[in-house]
Design an enzyme around this catalytic site. Structure first.
Site, short mmCIF file in Angstrom:
data_model
loop_
_atom_site.label_atom_id
_atom_site.label_comp_id
_atom_site.label_asym_id
_atom_site.label_seq_id
_atom_site.Cartn_x
_atom_site.Cartn_y
_atom_site.Cartn_z
N GLU A 1 24.94 22.77 43.92
CA GLU A 1 24.14 21.74 43.99
C GLU A 1 24.56 20.67 44.78
O GLU A 1 23.88 19.84 45.78
CB GLU A 1 23.47 21.22 42.92
N ASP B 1 50.08 58.18 43.56
CA ASP B 1 49.21 57.83 44.53
C ASP B 1 49.84 56.69 45.60
O ASP B 1 49.31 56.42 46.76
CB ASP B 1 47.86 57.17 44.33
N GLY C 1 42.80 59.31 33.75
CA GLY C 1 42.31 59.44 32.51
C GLY C 1 42.77 59.00 31.26
O GLY C 1 41.86 58.73 30.27
#
Length: 384
Positions: A70, A218, A310
């Site tokens: 604002e 990974d 998982g």
């Protein structure tokens, strides 16, 4: 937590909401998105000042400690703000925090009308800002495009209500439900368009969590890969710290910091190696998703992306650390009884015990499909 609401919930029966009002709140939401991933622990807020159907000022909250939306919008409108209509997707605050209350800035600007997308759930604000504006003689309309306003700030709302970050579990799997082959290879399950979606998701989240096995298999970067976009805090949870010494996550810490969470007293030599590289190491007792989320909450984190395997995913779900699931599904088959699945053991023995997602929807993402849904609130166990 139900983040959707009928837009008329907060509107008195005599209130007339125009198509232009809705358009301006949507403009506020669009402005607010400019700060995705940058405002924690604050919400995403945009604001517009209008006179006779013309936008004369607009702005968004760029981050904690900086002026609110604002204030920027009113500064842009300057002396034309008097008698104008101010639009904002979240109730103006009426308390002193890192910045002065923006409700006072709105009052000082002498706008005639304020249109608010939704009431702020923060008890320091909730209803107080609106009451201040009405006490100053302004017309205030509340609840315009509320469902979309709540959707944009669903993580902020959850953090306020439950005193924990909002958890998102993301995974990519094949059509037969595998996230990697039996030897752990997973690049790439989905196509480039889906991977770009993940990069945008990372840029919008404050932290991303993986486990040690994901790091070993990974060696991910966990960055957004997008120009001028923020990178989340990269978090590794490991009980053993049996981790590679030269992982990507220990590099470019000025671009994307890394935090390692482990148990008390584990592998102090490796802890010292990480500390020497500039990686922050924190010992938790015990090391669980619940304790991890408590610690991230203390850092001001609003949204956490679980990009783990998982086993950790199942633990995060069981601990109530996941509220939303994003499942990318590729039209591929891997097969194999030992191939990895996205969610490990939840100790559910009957199909009637399955966790049914709510408010889910599907959409195509290139050659892949994305399912997005929410875990029922009764299956979330907040630590308050």
């Amino acid at each position: 937590m139900n983040v959707q609401s009928d837009d008329s919930d907060n509107l008195p029966p005599t209130t007339v909401v125009t198509a232009f009002d809705k358009e301006m709140i949507q403009r506020c939401l669009s402005l607010a998105r400019n700060a995705l991933g940058r405002t924690a622990p604050n919400p995403l807020v945009g604001s517009v000042v209008v006179v006779d159907g013309e936008i004369i000022g607009e702005g968004f909250h760029p981050g904690a400690g900086q002026p609110h939306a604002e204030v920027f919008a009113l500064q842009a409108a300057a002396n034309r703000a008097k008698g104008a209509t101010l639009y904002v997707n979240l109730e103006p605050c009426n308390h002193y925090g890192r910045t002065p209350p923006c409700s006072e800035a709105v009052v000082a600007a002498q706008v005639a009308k304020v249109v608010v997308g939704m009431v702020d759930p923060d008890p320091r604000v909730s209803g107080g800002g609106i009451a201040r504006l009405r006490a100053a003689g302004m017309e205030v309309v509340v609840g315009v495009e509320e469902a979309d306003c709540r959707q944009l700030n669903e993580a902020f709302i959850h953090r306020i209500l439950y005193q924990q970050p909002f958890g998102i579990l993301k995974y990519a799997m094949t059509l037969d439900g595998k996230i990697a082959t039996s030897n752990g290879h997973s690049a790439w399950i989905t196509g480039e368009i889906a991977r770009n979606e993940v990069h945008k998701l990372r840029a919008a989240c404050d932290a991303v969590i993986i486990g040690g096995n994901t790091l070993r298999l990974d060696n991910p970067k966990l960055t957004s890969r997008l120009a001028d976009a923020p990178n989340p805090l990269r978090v590794v949870m490991s009980r053993t710290l049996d981790l590679p010494e030269n992982a990507y996550l220990w590099q470019e810490l000025e671009v994307a910091p890394t935090l390692v969470l482990t148990e008390v007293g584990v592998n102090r030599d490796f802890q010292q190696l990480l500390l020497a590289k500039g990686v922050k190491v924190v010992e938790l007792n015990p090391l669980t998703p619940t304790e991890a989320m408590k610690y991230l909450y203390s850092l001001g984190i609003v949204s956490v992306l679980w990009e783990c395997g998982g086993t950790l995913a199942a633990s995060a779900i069981s601990d109530g650390a996941v509220q939303k699931v994003l499942a990318f599904i590729a039209p591929k088959l891997i097969g194999g009884s030992h191939a990895f699945s996205p969610v490990g053991e939840l100790n559910l023995t009957n199909m009637t015990q399955a966790l049914d997602l709510e408010r889910y929807h599907w959409r195509s993402v290139g050659s892949d499909c994305l399912m997005e849904g929410y875990l029922p609130i009764k299956q979330i166990i907040p630590y308050i």
